[in-house]
Design a protein around this motif. Structure first.
Motif, mmCIF file in Angstrom:
data_model
loop_
_atom_site.group_PDB
_atom_site.id
_atom_site.type_symbol
_atom_site.label_atom_id
_atom_site.label_comp_id
_atom_site.label_asym_id
_atom_site.label_seq_id
_atom_site.Cartn_x
_atom_site.Cartn_y
_atom_site.Cartn_z
ATOM 1 N N HIS A 139 -12.564 -7.927 53.965
ATOM 2 C CA HIS A 139 -12.780 -6.759 53.095
ATOM 3 C C HIS A 139 -14.278 -6.527 52.946
ATOM 4 C CE1 HIS A 139 -11.511 -3.619 50.448
ATOM 5 N NE2 HIS A 139 -12.066 -4.147 49.374
ATOM 6 N N PRO A 141 -16.239 -4.343 51.577
ATOM 7 C CA PRO A 141 -16.921 -4.085 50.301
ATOM 8 C C PRO A 141 -17.334 -5.365 49.573
ATOM 9 C CG PRO A 141 -15.121 -2.548 50.565
ATOM 10 C CD PRO A 141 -15.019 -3.535 51.699
ATOM 11 N N SER A 146 -20.282 -2.053 49.625
ATOM 12 C CA SER A 146 -20.137 -0.614 49.859
ATOM 13 C C SER A 146 -18.826 -0.347 50.592
ATOM 14 C CB SER A 146 -21.315 -0.110 50.710
ATOM 15 O OG SER A 146 -20.993 1.130 51.329
ATOM 16 N N SER A 147 -18.290 0.862 50.344
ATOM 17 C CA SER A 147 -17.099 1.283 51.103
ATOM 18 C C SER A 147 -17.501 2.398 52.070
ATOM 19 C CB SER A 147 -16.013 1.772 50.137
ATOM 20 O OG SER A 147 -16.545 2.830 49.343
ATOM 21 N N ARG A 148 -18.753 2.259 52.590
ATOM 22 C CA ARG A 148 -19.281 3.320 53.457
ATOM 23 C C ARG A 148 -18.454 3.494 54.732
ATOM 24 N NH1 ARG A 148 -24.732 0.732 56.206
ATOM 25 N NH2 ARG A 148 -24.634 2.638 57.438
ATOM 26 N N TYR A 149 -17.718 2.452 55.147
ATOM 27 C CA TYR A 149 -16.939 2.538 56.388
ATOM 28 C C TYR A 149 -15.490 2.948 56.146
ATOM 29 C CZ TYR A 149 -20.985 0.078 58.211
ATOM 30 O OH TYR A 149 -22.280 -0.277 58.554
ATOM 31 N N ASN A 150 -15.068 2.980 54.879
ATOM 32 C CA ASN A 150 -13.697 3.391 54.585
ATOM 33 C C ASN A 150 -13.649 4.001 53.188
ATOM 34 O OD1 ASN A 150 -11.010 3.615 53.831
ATOM 35 N ND2 ASN A 150 -10.380 1.944 55.185
ATOM 36 N N ALA A 151 -13.751 5.326 53.159
ATOM 37 C CA ALA A 151 -13.745 6.028 51.851
ATOM 38 C C ALA A 151 -12.311 6.285 51.397
ATOM 39 C CB ALA A 151 -14.507 7.348 51.987
ATOM 40 N N GLY A 152 -11.333 5.902 52.253
ATOM 41 C CA GLY A 152 -9.927 6.091 51.909
ATOM 42 C C GLY A 152 -9.447 7.508 52.172
ATOM 43 N N TYR A 184 -13.553 4.369 59.980
ATOM 44 C CA TYR A 184 -12.477 4.220 59.008
ATOM 45 C C TYR A 184 -11.960 2.787 59.083
ATOM 46 C CZ TYR A 184 -8.806 5.714 55.789
ATOM 47 O OH TYR A 184 -8.010 5.887 54.675
ATOM 48 N N HIS A 186 -12.074 -1.266 56.865
ATOM 49 C CA HIS A 186 -12.578 -2.082 55.741
ATOM 50 C C HIS A 186 -12.776 -3.532 56.190
ATOM 51 C CE1 HIS A 186 -9.004 -4.500 54.099
ATOM 52 N NE2 HIS A 186 -8.511 -3.881 55.140
#
Ligand SMILES: N[C@@H](CCC(=O)NCCCC(=O)O)C(=O)O
Length: 254
Positions: A139, A141, A146-152, A184, A186
């Motif tokens: 995971h 983040p 950061s969730s820069r690679y998967n904003a959902g 995309y 996480h």
């Protein structure tokens, strides 16, 4: 650019699929599917697409499948079972897709053994690293904050990657030492498997592409090139390599 010589036989590219609950029309059933952008990219590069849905893989089955392929693409999808790299699942890790993990691992091993050109996309990169003995960050983040690679929400985020010079990837994407990509994911590579070299990374250190250190065509990217229809150089390169492989295969049989 893949040569689209109309006389040359188009190479056959095996492309793996999801096996998930899918809704379409009146149907709401477990189904094998793959976003059309994947096979559009292969056909535009001059390949013939054969979809490879997850299925039981007993002795000799992956070999029979690869008998008919000139190239193999492992596509995006749910998380690889962390038990395959000796870990317990993180709370954010998807439930295991054991059927797909076993299917793609078997196909990949035969492809590498036979030097069938291979291209891994997102999950496909992770399957390659795990199959060769590497591990994943479960995971990101937790690692980079950061969730820069998967904003959902199925929305791809734009990130920049740095290409490593003197790699096959750099030669395919010649003229760029940095590239804007659509992400995309996480998860990402933690321990790099033996036999792989990093061919692209981000400024936060996240591995963004790898390739076999040998001369075999085996590249994998953590981003989604199929979503960037204006730049199909990676698919062109795979199809070109598959065409060469096909010529050799046909020549060996003749
Ligand atoms: N699940 C892995 C691989 C990411 C990936 O393949 N993304 C494409 C779509 C994912 C999906 O269908 O949920 C990760 O998140 O790192």
């Amino acid at each position: 650019m893949a040569s689209n010589d109309s006389d040359a036989p188009r190479p056959v590219i095996g492309v793996t699929t999801y096996l998930e609950r899918a809704k379409t029309g009146v149907w709401d059933v477990p189904a094998a599917f793959l976003p059309k952008v994947y096979f559009d990219a292969v056909t535009r590069a001059g390949g013939i697409v054969v979809l490879l849905p997850p299925q039981p893989v007993g002795p000799g089955i992956a070999e029979r499948v690869l008998d008919g392929l000139d190239g193999l693409i492992l596509t995006g999808g749910k998380d690889v079972d962390p038990a395959r790299y000796g870990q317990h699942p993180h709370p954010a890790t998807d439930a295991p897709r054991t059927d797909r993990d076993e299917w793609e691992d078997a196909l990949l091993r035969v492809a590498l053994e036979r030097r069938v050109p291979f291209f891994g996309i997102c999950r496909g990169l992770q399957v390659l690293n795990v199959a060769l003995g590497g591990t994943l960050h479960q995971h990101l983040p937790d690692v980079i904050g950061s969730s820069r690679y998967n904003a959902g929400g199925g929305i791809f985020t734009k990130n920049e990657v740095r290409l490593e010079p003197a790699t096959r990837l750099a030669s395919i994407l010649a003229g760029h030492d940095r590239l804007s990509v659509l992400s995309y994911h996480h998860q990402a590579i933690d321990r790099l498997a033996d036999g792989l070299v990093v061919s692209a990374s981000a400024d936060d250190g996240v591995v963004q592409a790898v390739e076999l250190s040998s001369s075999q065509f085996a590249i994998a990217v953590q981003w989604h090139p199929e979503e960037s229809a204006e730049d199909l150089r990676l698919f062109d390169a795979l199809v070109d390599a598959a065409r060469v492989h096909a010529d050799r295969r046909i020549g060996a049989i003749a």
